[in-house]
Design an enzyme around this catalytic site. Structure first.
Site, PDB file in Angstrom:
ATOM      1  N   THR A 514      22.150  66.984  33.293  1.00  0.00           N
ATOM      2  CA  THR A 514      22.255  65.900  32.312  1.00  0.00           C
ATOM      3  C   THR A 514      22.401  64.580  33.065  1.00  0.00           C
ATOM      4  O   THR A 514      23.394  63.870  32.925  1.00  0.00           O
ATOM      5  CB  THR A 514      23.415  66.188  31.338  1.00  0.00           C
ATOM      6  OG1 THR A 514      23.246  67.517  30.828  1.00  0.00           O
ATOM      7  CG2 THR A 514      23.416  65.244  30.142  1.00  0.00           C
ATOM      8  N   HIS A 515      21.436  64.323  33.928  1.00  0.00           N
ATOM      9  CA  HIS A 515      21.423  63.109  34.729  1.00  0.00           C
ATOM     10  C   HIS A 515      20.161  62.315  34.411  1.00  0.00           C
ATOM     11  O   HIS A 515      19.357  62.039  35.291  1.00  0.00           O
ATOM     12  CB  HIS A 515      21.483  63.437  36.229  1.00  0.00           C
ATOM     13  CG  HIS A 515      22.761  64.082  36.662  1.00  0.00           C
ATOM     14  ND1 HIS A 515      22.980  64.514  37.954  1.00  0.00           N
ATOM     15  CD2 HIS A 515      23.904  64.368  35.997  1.00  0.00           C
ATOM     16  CE1 HIS A 515      24.206  65.041  38.047  1.00  0.00           C
ATOM     17  NE2 HIS A 515      24.775  64.970  36.872  1.00  0.00           N
ATOM     18  N   ASN A 516      19.981  61.986  33.145  1.00  0.00           N
ATOM     19  CA  ASN A 516      18.819  61.210  32.732  1.00  0.00           C
ATOM     20  C   ASN A 516      19.153  59.735  32.903  1.00  0.00           C
ATOM     21  O   ASN A 516      20.213  59.287  32.461  1.00  0.00           O
ATOM     22  CB  ASN A 516      18.500  61.483  31.257  1.00  0.00           C
ATOM     23  CG  ASN A 516      18.528  62.963  30.934  1.00  0.00           C
ATOM     24  OD1 ASN A 516      19.598  63.531  30.748  1.00  0.00           O
ATOM     25  ND2 ASN A 516      17.385  63.583  30.883  1.00  0.00           N
TER      26      ASN A 516
END
Lengths: 586, 218
Positions: A514-516
């Site tokens: 979840t590193h957008n």
């Protein structure tokens, strides 16, 4: 028909990691602040209680603290020639949907970005020249330097009680820490975690190859800690179940444990959960935000006027709200004009799996951020001459718990099912670990966000559309850094190994990270950035947009620490600059 | 866990479907010299309960059209819910087995069952309503989930899956002291959320169970 409420001074959209900090820091000014969160309030008796928080099936899957896609999702395609289709089930990443946001289920691994990360383009040009950067690469400088952000990293780390070991204190290299990090003004507030067995093996092998291993920063408390907001966090017992999960004992710093209880004490602050903001309303010439419109828990449309609007939702929704509201010019990759949606980036993870027959790791133990790393191949910490790429990766061995639905690694060649699979799972579940080459991702002209022309959310509004694929620069970087990981693995000496650099097309299937990042990039030039160095929208100065949406490209390092630092920095900029002279700060 | 009538109560699956799944999951994770397999772990019951939960109708999935096939990178795009997938795919696979072998899947030999499962996995069987590979992927994923999820979901009976790999389930509060003991296996009788719900295991003030350690024999 919307209900119009009495005006307040500040509306903050999203009560996650950035939103709660901004609200808390601004609450001290006495301004009337309303925080709006689309998700529900979490309850310590239910959502954060033992033994329910150790329910792997619930939390590893699409749990009730993750975005409910039945109401809103994103659409995705690899390139502009494809038709984007909705992400129908949770896959590659997990945006949060609750008070606290995705930071409720974060892993707690906390890093600063390298000074180089903030000046990616100019430093790469200066050291290697133009040919090092692919023509369609839009990576750029942040307009903000590491040195400017340093006090705010320090502030965030103290709010979140980060444990770690400084490698550079005011320019002096410290033994045991990361010698490549930017200078810190003081030590971490808490000591690092004790290394695990796998971390110790990794460190020994790394030293034998001339590298300098260090303990990763962690937001799982290494001792009982009282933060500057006078909130107490418990010591982590290394029971696992961190990333994807909540914590049953308040030992992981999250918005719920490190900020919210103190924030809710301010009488000038009001949190409204289950309120989904659908638009920021601008005045007639589009230069000033006057209110936000949201749908409340009963489905009523409510208009909340405010003098200052701060967007602190997840990357996708920050960008989507800007596009739905007409804040900033939408990015068009064909003409290469516009800024909102530009510079989306993700992650590049290479993996080396190590399988042993004579070692056992008790992989179910550990906690978020319990990890050993090296930084020799991160950023520009090594000479890229003739390597054909820029950027890099740090290498890490983590012991964060290993619930078995997701984590039952098997050596290459193992059948997918049947007796052979069962035997390999039984043999290696507890006799394996991974070295990850956790790499950067540059931004490119045709990796971007815009509004989908077809698919809509439950309110009839267009979904955000993600167009993204990986590029040759990242493949080369991953091949190089994963090979380095394999060398370390060989020095450790497993009986079997798997080596998997990043190859092929990006897929939305299967959880990755979840590193957008990006889409509302910050910068010094309004032609190539959506917000200025203070996170202020260039075109609508009473709107600030805070989060990883501001990253012009993604560093190899985990993004959350920098989100926290940017939140502190933006809050100070608003307090010290904007409120004194409301208007454009740059 | 003692046998009870409830364990074999099915809310969605019909008896032929139960027989199909019992046979299929027994091939995916077979009982062997290492211990019981997925059938013994109650994976069919687990799947049934999942199908009757909101997951069975994709309650949290985006379910608006248009429905296009898309690329593999774009992920799940079928109009069918898990309930519909299991119902259609089991019927159609059994039809295939009748044509090919003259009997339903559950009556085939283990080798024949493996043949069929491999053919589903490799998309070599043409099912009428959906791709065989899609069904197989879901079945395999649910089988692993049912083998390793907390027994409160109806699978992993007697913590069969956890015992196979040495996973202790709900964590104890004393891991930190053991983390420092390198290369020393931590072997505990696993504790489930179900155990705690049923008051079979005591917990400390913070809700962490005390693990009962197993003999150090190996």
């Amino acid at each position: 028909m919307s209900v119009k409420l009495k005006p307040v001074d500040v509306v903050v959209v999203g009560a996650g990691l950035a939103g709660t900090i901004v609200c808390k820091e601004l609450a001290a000014t006495g301004l009337r602040i309303v925080g709006l969160e689309r998700g529900r309030m979490l309850d310590s008796q239910h959502d954060l209680a033992m033994p329910y928080v150790h329910d792997e099936l619930k939390y590893e899957r699409a749990s009730d603290i993750v975005q409910n896609l039945s109401r809103e999702t994103i659409t995705f395609r690899n390139n502009m020639n494809e038709t984007a289709l909705p992400m129908r089930e949770i896959g590659s990443f997990k945006p949060g949907e609750c008070v606290g946001g995705a930071a409720v289920h974060w892993g707690g691994m906390t890093q600063r970005f390298l000074p180089w990360d903030f000046e990616t383009r100019s430093r790469t040009l200066a050291r290697y020249g133009k040919s090092q950067i692919p023509e369609d690469c839009t990576s750029q400088d942040w307009g903000l330097t590491y040195d400017e952000l340093e006090p705010y990293y320090d502030q965030f780390e103290h709010i979140y009680g980060i444990g770690g070991k400084a490698g550079n204190l005011n320019g002096e290299i410290q033994p045991g820490g990361n010698p490549f990090e930017g200078p810190r003004s003081r030590e971490y507030p808490n000591p690092p975690k004790e290394p695990s067995y796998s971390g110790t093996l990794f460190a020994k092998a790394a030293v034998s190859l001339g590298y300098q291993p260090f303990p990763m920063g962690t937001a799982t408390m290494t001792r009982p800690y009282t933060n500057p907001y006078r909130l107490m966090l418990s010591q982590c017992v290394n029971g696992g179940y961190c990333g994807h999960f909540t914590c049953g004992m308040g030992a992981k710093a999250t918005p719920l444990t490190a900020v919210l209880p103190a924030l809710l004490k301010h009488e000038n602050f009001e949190l409204r959960a289950l309120c989904n903001v659908i638009k920021v309303n601008l005045d007639s010439d589009g230069k000033r935000a006057v209110s936000v419109t949201y749908l409340d828990a009963r489905g009523r449309e409510v208009e909340q006027p405010a003098d200052l609007v701060i967007l602190t939702s997840y990357t996708f929704n920050n960008v989507r709200l800007m596009l739905l509201s007409g804040i900033g010019k939408p990015y068009d990759p064909v003409s290469n004009r516009g800024v909102v949606g530009r510079n989306y980036a993700y992650v590049t993870y290479g993996k080396v799996g190590l399988f042993f027959d004579d070692k056992v790791f008790n992989r179910f133990m550990g906690g978020g951020g319990l990890a050993t790393a090296i930084d020799e191949f991160n950023g520009d910490n090594f000479d890229h001459t003739d390597l054909g790429f820029f950027g890099g990766a740090y290498h890490i061995v983590s012991s964060v718990g290993a619930p078995p639905i997701k984590s039952h690694p098997v050596p290459p060649g193992t059948p997918r099912w049947g007796a052979g699979w069962k035997q390999a799972v039984a043999q290696y579940y507890n006799r394996s670990f991974q070295i990850i080459a956790h790499g950067s991702c540059q931004s490119y002209r045709t990796n971007y966000l815009d509004l989908d022309p077809t698919y809509r959310d439950a309110n009839g509004l267009p979904l955000i559309r993600l167009t993204f694929d990986r590029r040759e620069n990242e493949f080369r970087m991953s091949a190089y850094t994963t090979a380095k990981a394999a060398e370390i693995a060989k020095a450790i000496g497993p009986s079997k190994m798997s080596v998997n650099p990043v190859t092929g097309k990006y897929t939305i299937v299967g959880y990755q990270s979840t590193h957008n990042t990006g889409g509302a990039a910050m910068g010094a030039d309004p032609a190539t950035s959506a917000v200025n160095k203070y996170l202020q929208a260039w075109d609508v100065p009473n709107v600030f947009v805070i989060g990883a949406s501001a990253y012009p490209q993604n560093s190899a390092n985990a993004p959350t620490g920098t989100v926290g630092a940017l939140a502190c920095w933006a809050a100070d900029s608003i307090k010290d600059r904007y409120l004194k002279r409301p208007g454009a700060l740059a | 866990m003692p046998e009870s009538v409830d364990q074999n109560a099915y809310g969605y699956l019909t008896q032929p479907e139960v027989r199909f799944l019992d046979a299929a999951v027994a091939r995916l994770i077979p009982a062997d010299e290492l211990g019981p397999g997925a059938k013994e772990a109650g994976v069919t019951c687990f799947i049934d309960r999942q199908l009757t939960s909101s997951w069975g109708t994709h309650g949290r999935n985006y379910r608006m059209g248009p429905w296009l096939e898309g690329t593999p990178q774009q992920g799940f795009q079928s109009r069918l819910t898990p309930q519909e997938i299991y119902r259609a795919a089991i019927r159609e696979t059994d039809l295939y087995c009748s044509r090919q072998y003259g009997k339903a899947f559950c009556f085939l030999t283990a080798e024949q069952q493996d043949e069929v499962l491999h053919a589903l996995e490799d998309d070599k069987i043409e099912l009428e309503s959906l791709s065989a590979k899609l069904f197989f992927g879901l079945l395999l994923r649910n089988t692993e989930e049912g083998f390793f999820a907390d027994p409160m979901y109806g699978g992993n009976r007697d913590k069969i899956g956890w015992k196979l790999i040495g996973f202790p389930g709900v964590a104890a509060g004393n891991y930190s002291e053991h983390l420092e003991k390198h290369n020393v296996p931590y072997r505990a009788e696993p504790v489930s959320i179900l155990d705690i719900q049923q008051h079979k295991v005591q917990v400390d003030a913070q809700g962490y169970p005390k693990h009962v350690m197993l003999d150090k024999k190996d």
